[in-house]
Write an enzyme that holds these catalytic residues in place. Structure first.
Site, PDB file in Angstrom:
ATOM      1  N   ASP A 124       0.859  -1.184   0.000  1.00  0.00           N
ATOM      2  CA  ASP A 124       0.000   0.000   0.000  1.00  0.00           C
ATOM      3  C   ASP A 124       0.895   1.234   0.000  1.00  0.00           C
ATOM      4  OD1 ASP A 124      -1.847  -2.027   0.449  1.00  0.00           O
ATOM      5  OD2 ASP A 124      -2.963  -0.924   1.976  1.00  0.00           O
ATOM      6  N   LYS A 145      -6.932   3.449  -2.839  1.00  0.00           N
ATOM      7  CA  LYS A 145      -7.263   3.403  -1.407  1.00  0.00           C
ATOM      8  C   LYS A 145      -7.495   4.819  -0.902  1.00  0.00           C
ATOM      9  CE  LYS A 145      -4.998   2.054   2.967  1.00  0.00           C
ATOM     10  NZ  LYS A 145      -3.821   1.362   3.541  1.00  0.00           N
ATOM     11  N   LYS A 191     -10.179   0.297  -1.960  1.00  0.00           N
ATOM     12  CA  LYS A 191     -10.017  -0.032  -0.542  1.00  0.00           C
ATOM     13  C   LYS A 191     -10.395   1.187   0.281  1.00  0.00           C
ATOM     14  CE  LYS A 191      -6.609  -1.327   3.005  1.00  0.00           C
ATOM     15  NZ  LYS A 191      -5.246  -1.842   3.277  1.00  0.00           N
TER      16      LYS A 191
END
Length: 213
Positions: free
Chosen positions: A89, A151, A180
């Site tokens: 991430d 995300k 996400k």
């Protein structure tokens, strides 16, 4: 998919101890969460703790500000992948995005994606700092660079995930990437609202509360 399989069980606090990391790995195995998400130095530890389970190892890089050099982020990504991270991430360079330097942002995401050919790349765009147009641009660049997810948040800025932002991100990426939702999700109701808006993964430190209601 069951709700527990949406959860990246997360511990990213600067004072996280090895024992606390072991505890969340145990919890992730018990509740069968999708992954455990930690800072890079703990990837070898969680790989060892999770070795007999289906739970994935996820590392954050460029975290939480995204303001280090592309070279530094690439080296960080290579390091966590070498140590066993299944997913990465990364935080984009938010300032460069806001300045309209799309080529810089695109190139950085591409270079990090190249470090994890077998893994999953999630691009943290920090929605609370962006306009709607900038969220759409960040999503478009992420898809173009080959990212697997966009995300919402680090959880360390001025705000976390919102249903409105998740919906906008999903509308922008369509079927080309997943979304996400992360940051400030503490209950089952909040998680389900994010999923209904289009999220296919939930990043949370409250995973047990979420799945047990």
């Amino acid at each position: 998919m069951k709700l527990n399989q949406y959860i990246d069980h997360t511990l990213l606090k600067p004072d996280s101890t090895p024992d606390e990391i072991r505890k969340i790995c145990k919890e992730a195995k018990e509740y069968e969460f999708f992954s455990v998400c930690v800072n890079g130095n703990y990837i070898p530890l969680i790989k060892e703790e999770l070795k007999d389970s289906s739970v994935k190892a996820c590392a954050v890089i460029g975290f939480p500000l995204g303001q280090m050099s592309t070279k530094a982020k690439v080296l960080e990504s290579q390091d966590v992948v070498k140590n066993g991270a299944d997913e990465v991430d990364m935080v984009i360079n938010i300032g460069r995005l806001k300045a309209g330097e799309e080529d810089y942002v695109l190139d950085e995401i591409k270079k990090i994606k190249e470090t994890i050919p077998q893994g999953i790349l999630k691009v943290i765009i920090e929605t609370c700092l962006l306009t709607k147009e900038e969220i759409q641009t960040a999503c478009r660049l992420s898809v173009e660079a080959g990212a697997d997810f966009v995300k919402t948040s680090t959880g360390f800025s001025s705000g976390g995930a919102t249903v409105e932002d998740v919906r906008l991100m999903k509308e922008t990426v369509g079927d080309r990437a997943k979304v996400k939702a992360s940051g400030g999700i503490h209950s089952k109701e909040e998680a389900l609202a994010m999923i209904e808006a289009g999220a296919e993964r939930i990043g949370a430190s409250s995973g047990i509360t979420i799945v047990t209601g």
